[in-house]
Design a protein around this motif. Structure first.
Motif, short mmCIF file in Angstrom:
data_model
loop_
_atom_site.label_atom_id
_atom_site.label_comp_id
_atom_site.label_asym_id
_atom_site.label_seq_id
_atom_site.Cartn_x
_atom_site.Cartn_y
_atom_site.Cartn_z
N ALA A 54 0.84 -1.20 0.00
CA ALA A 54 0.00 0.00 0.00
C ALA A 54 0.88 1.25 0.00
O ALA A 54 1.82 1.36 0.79
N GLY A 55 0.57 2.17 -0.89
CA GLY A 55 1.33 3.41 -0.97
C GLY A 55 2.47 3.38 -1.96
O GLY A 55 3.04 4.44 -2.28
N ASP A 56 2.87 2.20 -2.44
CA ASP A 56 3.92 2.13 -3.45
C ASP A 56 3.49 2.88 -4.72
O ASP A 56 2.30 2.93 -5.05
N ILE A 57 4.46 3.44 -5.41
CA ILE A 57 4.19 4.13 -6.66
C ILE A 57 4.43 3.17 -7.82
O ILE A 57 5.47 2.51 -7.88
N VAL A 58 3.46 3.08 -8.72
CA VAL A 58 3.58 2.24 -9.91
C VAL A 58 3.48 3.11 -11.15
O VAL A 58 2.60 3.98 -11.25
N TYR A 59 4.37 2.88 -12.09
CA TYR A 59 4.36 3.58 -13.37
C TYR A 59 3.89 2.59 -14.42
O TYR A 59 4.53 1.56 -14.64
N GLU A 60 2.76 2.88 -15.04
CA GLU A 60 2.18 1.98 -16.05
C GLU A 60 2.14 2.67 -17.40
O GLU A 60 1.69 3.80 -17.52
N VAL A 61 2.59 1.95 -18.42
CA VAL A 61 2.56 2.47 -19.79
C VAL A 61 1.49 1.73 -20.58
O VAL A 61 1.43 0.50 -20.54
#
Length: 280
Positions: A54-61
């Motif tokens: 929870a709270g992690d940052i995810v970068y999705e393309v």
């Protein structure tokens, strides 16, 4: 952009992704390398690979209709989703309305400053568009070290995935293998059958998971890149022929005890690192 799963909202029942696609009149674009993935359980398995908290940052393309995005949000992560296909923006905007943890960026992923977009260390999780997947991977692998990303969980054509994790003396081993392995750990986390996609591509896909490791000391990444480009540029040639135009390379072979009659695909990643260290 190949990813998608069943949508979810905070307070309403889950709407099947097929219905979301139909309601917005969406269809996968061959020109953009799109194939939509609809299986919510499969997408949940992909989202679980990096071990998000929870709270992690995810970068999705390339989120497309937002299926994988929903699976990532279900983990409690905050998602920065980059989409260039304007047709998909309304469906993603609906998802953003229901999830405060979603930030939508309408742009070409090849032109985005990922550090600025994410604002901190991020996990990259994406069903990458076929036509830019390798270019994005090389860009992320070429980042300053340690990189801005914490892990890469990426969908590729299976043959590309096999090149990323290939061992020496195998047909798939080459520049991409070394770029991915000289300062990272790479593995194939799962295979995905073509039948899982809409429309089904002609090939099987695979999800690769990559985590950064310590960079070997004394190695200039640009030198290593040039070395592998030269060595594999004429793959069937012996190293003494392939590397003769690169200053100092033949002497480095001798210093490392590498026979000049060998070919590039027989050298371990550590051999290329040792050569690059001398040339650096």
């Amino acid at each position: 952009m190949r990813g998608a799963s069943g949508p979810q909202s905070v307070s309403s029942p889950v709407e099947p992704l097929r219905d979301v696609i139909a309601r917005h009149g969406l269809s996968a674009s061959k020109a953009l390398g799109q194939n939509f993935l609809l299986d919510r359980q499969l997408l949940a398995r992909i989202a679980a690979i990096p071990g998000l908290e929870a709270g992690d940052i995810v970068y999705e393309v390339g989120p497309g209709p937002g299926g994988l995005t929903r699976a990532l949000l279900d983990t409690g992560a905050r998602v920065v989703a980059v989409e260039r296909d304007r047709r998909c923006i309304p469906a993603l905007a609906e998802l953003q309305h229901d999830h405060s943890g979603l930030q939508l960026v309408e742009a070409d992923a090849l032109e985005v400053d990922e550090v600025q977009a994410t604002g901190g260390p991020a996990h990259v999780v994406a069903n990458l568009p076929y036509n830019i997947g390798t270019a994005l991977l090389l860009r992320w692998l070429d980042a300053s070290w340690p990189p801005w990303w914490r892990s890469l969980t990426l969908m590729f054509q299976k043959e590309v995935a096999e090149r990323i994790v290939a061992a020496p003396d195998t047909p798939a081993y080459g520049r991409l293998s070394i770029a991915a392995q000289w300062r990272c750990h790479a593995r194939i986390a799962m295979n995905v059958n073509r039948s899982a996609f809409v429309p089904p591509p002609k090939i099987t896909s695979a999800v690769v998971h990559i985590t950064p490791a310590a960079q070997p000391e004394g190695v200039n990444p640009a030198i290593l890149s040039k070395l592998t480009e030269t060595a594999f540029g004429q793959r069937r040639k012996m190293l003494r022929s392939a590397l003769k135009a690169m200053p100092g390379a033949l002497a480095a072979l001798e210093q490392c005890g590498i026979a000049p009659e060998r070919r590039a695909e027989t050298l371990a990643v550590s051999d290329f690192v040792a050569l690059a260290r001398l040339l650096s």
